[in-house]
Design an enzyme around this catalytic site. Sequence first.
Site, PDB file in Angstrom:
ATOM      1  N   LYS A 143      46.218  10.020  20.651  1.00 20.33           N
ATOM      2  CA  LYS A 143      45.660  10.327  21.985  1.00 20.33           C
ATOM      3  C   LYS A 143      46.748  10.622  23.013  1.00 20.33           C
ATOM      4  O   LYS A 143      46.945   9.872  23.962  1.00 20.33           O
ATOM      5  CB  LYS A 143      44.769   9.167  22.457  1.00 20.33           C
ATOM      6  CG  LYS A 143      43.606   8.880  21.503  1.00 20.33           C
ATOM      7  CD  LYS A 143      42.682   7.799  22.052  1.00 20.33           C
ATOM      8  CE  LYS A 143      41.520   7.503  21.138  1.00 20.33           C
ATOM      9  NZ  LYS A 143      41.867   6.829  19.879  1.00 20.33           N
TER      10      LYS A 143
ATOM     11  N   ILE B  36      53.131  14.975  30.763  1.00 25.18           N
ATOM     12  CA  ILE B  36      53.314  16.290  31.377  1.00 25.18           C
ATOM     13  C   ILE B  36      53.291  17.340  30.263  1.00 25.18           C
ATOM     14  O   ILE B  36      53.592  17.038  29.093  1.00 25.18           O
ATOM     15  CB  ILE B  36      54.626  16.379  32.199  1.00 25.18           C
ATOM     16  CG1 ILE B  36      55.856  16.119  31.325  1.00 25.18           C
ATOM     17  CG2 ILE B  36      54.572  15.423  33.386  1.00 25.18           C
ATOM     18  CD1 ILE B  36      57.170  16.417  32.035  1.00 25.18           C
ATOM     19  N   GLY B  37      52.894  18.560  30.621  1.00 22.86           N
ATOM     20  CA  GLY B  37      52.663  19.600  29.615  1.00 22.86           C
ATOM     21  C   GLY B  37      53.831  19.794  28.660  1.00 22.86           C
ATOM     22  O   GLY B  37      53.652  19.865  27.446  1.00 22.86           O
ATOM     23  N   ASN B  38      55.066  19.857  29.193  1.00 28.59           N
ATOM     24  CA  ASN B  38      56.225  20.117  28.331  1.00 28.59           C
ATOM     25  C   ASN B  38      56.394  19.021  27.284  1.00 28.59           C
ATOM     26  O   ASN B  38      56.663  19.298  26.110  1.00 28.59           O
ATOM     27  CB  ASN B  38      57.491  20.236  29.195  1.00 28.59           C
ATOM     28  CG  ASN B  38      58.704  20.517  28.349  1.00 28.59           C
ATOM     29  OD1 ASN B  38      58.800  21.564  27.724  1.00 28.59           O
ATOM     30  ND2 ASN B  38      59.618  19.563  28.288  1.00 28.59           N
TER      31      ASN B  38
ATOM     32  N   THR C  57      35.027   5.624  24.486  1.00 31.45           N
ATOM     33  CA  THR C  57      33.676   5.054  24.334  1.00 31.45           C
ATOM     34  C   THR C  57      33.576   3.625  24.867  1.00 31.45           C
ATOM     35  O   THR C  57      32.484   3.094  24.984  1.00 31.45           O
ATOM     36  CB  THR C  57      33.218   5.097  22.858  1.00 31.45           C
ATOM     37  OG1 THR C  57      34.264   4.561  22.062  1.00 31.45           O
ATOM     38  CG2 THR C  57      32.900   6.498  22.407  1.00 31.45           C
TER      39      THR C  57
ATOM     40  N   ARG D  56      28.598   2.958  10.709  1.00 30.09           N
ATOM     41  CA  ARG D  56      28.413   1.736   9.924  1.00 30.09           C
ATOM     42  C   ARG D  56      27.340   1.961   8.869  1.00 30.09           C
ATOM     43  O   ARG D  56      26.175   2.238   9.197  1.00 30.09           O
ATOM     44  CB  ARG D  56      27.961   0.576  10.828  1.00 30.09           C
ATOM     45  CG  ARG D  56      29.047   0.063  11.746  1.00 30.09           C
ATOM     46  CD  ARG D  56      30.161  -0.627  10.964  1.00 30.09           C
ATOM     47  NE  ARG D  56      31.260  -1.076  11.804  1.00 30.09           N
ATOM     48  CZ  ARG D  56      32.339  -0.353  12.109  1.00 30.09           C
ATOM     49  NH1 ARG D  56      32.480   0.873  11.635  1.00 30.09           N
ATOM     50  NH2 ARG D  56      33.305  -0.860  12.848  1.00 30.09           N
TER      51      ARG D  56
HETATM   52  O1  C5P Z   1      36.882  -0.023  11.957  1.00 30.78           O
HETATM   53  P1  C5P Z   1      36.110   1.076  12.612  1.00 30.78           P
HETATM   54  O2  C5P Z   1      35.210   1.848  11.658  1.00 30.78           O
HETATM   55  O3  C5P Z   1      35.376   0.621  13.862  1.00 30.78           O
HETATM   56  O4  C5P Z   1      37.255   2.093  13.081  1.00 30.78           O
HETATM   57  C1  C5P Z   1      37.006   3.205  13.883  1.00 30.78           C
HETATM   58  C2  C5P Z   1      38.289   3.927  14.153  1.00 30.78           C
HETATM   59  O5  C5P Z   1      38.025   4.983  15.066  1.00 30.78           O
HETATM   60  C3  C5P Z   1      39.374   3.070  14.781  1.00 30.78           C
HETATM   61  O6  C5P Z   1      40.633   3.536  14.279  1.00 30.78           O
HETATM   62  C4  C5P Z   1      39.269   3.368  16.259  1.00 30.78           C
HETATM   63  O7  C5P Z   1      40.500   3.290  16.938  1.00 30.78           O
HETATM   64  C5  C5P Z   1      38.788   4.816  16.256  1.00 30.78           C
HETATM   65  N1  C5P Z   1      38.045   5.216  17.426  1.00 30.78           N
HETATM   66  C6  C5P Z   1      36.900   4.581  17.857  1.00 30.78           C
HETATM   67  N2  C5P Z   1      36.244   5.006  18.967  1.00 30.78           N
HETATM   68  C7  C5P Z   1      36.719   6.044  19.668  1.00 30.78           C
HETATM   69  C8  C5P Z   1      37.869   6.710  19.233  1.00 30.78           C
HETATM   70  C9  C5P Z   1      38.521   6.267  18.103  1.00 30.78           C
HETATM   71  O8  C5P Z   1      36.438   3.641  17.218  1.00 30.78           O
HETATM   72  N3  C5P Z   1      36.052   6.468  20.727  1.00 30.78           N
END
Ligand code: C5P
Length: 237
Positions: free
Chosen positions: A68, A72-74, A121, A182
């Site tokens: 993530k 700065i752009g450069n 999120t 899940r």
């Molecule tokens: O263990 P789990 O299935 O929850 O892992 C989800 C992965 O996705 C983790 O590496 C977490 O950092 C990443 N992730 C997330 N929600 C985001 C962005 C990335 O759970 N919004």
Amino acid sequence: MKPSDIPTKDRLIVALDLPGLEQAEAMVARLGDSVTFYKIGYQLAYAGGLPLVRKLADQGKKVFIDLKLHDIGNTVARGVESIARLGATFLTVHAYPQTMKAAVEARAGSNLKILAVTVLTSYDDGDLHAAGYRLGVSDLVEARAQQAQVLGVDGLVCAAEEVASLRKLVGHQMHLVTPGIRPAGAASGDQKRIMTPARAVAAGSDYLVVGRPVVEAADPKAVAEAILAEITPPLAA
Ligand code: C5P
């Protein structure tokens, strides 16, 4: 590659959220041919895990680097060039226009694709307000998704429940990548908005990111194979 052309096996991205290279390599060996795509994030990357990107790429695996970026752009551009040379397939950046523009320009000529994280999120409207934003989550996600598309970003990371509305907004050219997946019966952990693999794919998600349900399982390979078996019928429908 258009989202509709992605091979089923490549749609499962296993998050190697493990403390070190040794544990990550052992997990990759256990998963064997079942898994073709891995995600390396903060925990592993900052524990000496980045050399694994080249190793996995040399074995024909794909790697999503989830660092993530935002600077700065450069600085973003030089970082993206280095990551492209590692042989990674996906890299996340925060969805700020300067950052996205620099990342897209710097990945030109490589196989690296840029994914934008619209709004984390874990943020709700109150968190955005506290951080000085005028817009709430849904308006900001929408605005940033549109900016990402205009700037040529390759895909978005989003919650599975956002996929249907984002798909309408950005069409089928952008990849939608969803964590918070899940399998039925798996523990949700700290994920608040979860969806099963089959429902996420049916909603239009292109790639599913799954960490703990696979890497903490007694039999990780069996769980990965069950997820792939679960998403095959909805993809064929
Ligand atoms: O263990 P789990 O299935 O929850 O892992 C989800 C992965 O996705 C983790 O590496 C977490 O950092 C990443 N992730 C997330 N929600 C985001 C962005 C990335 O759970 N919004």
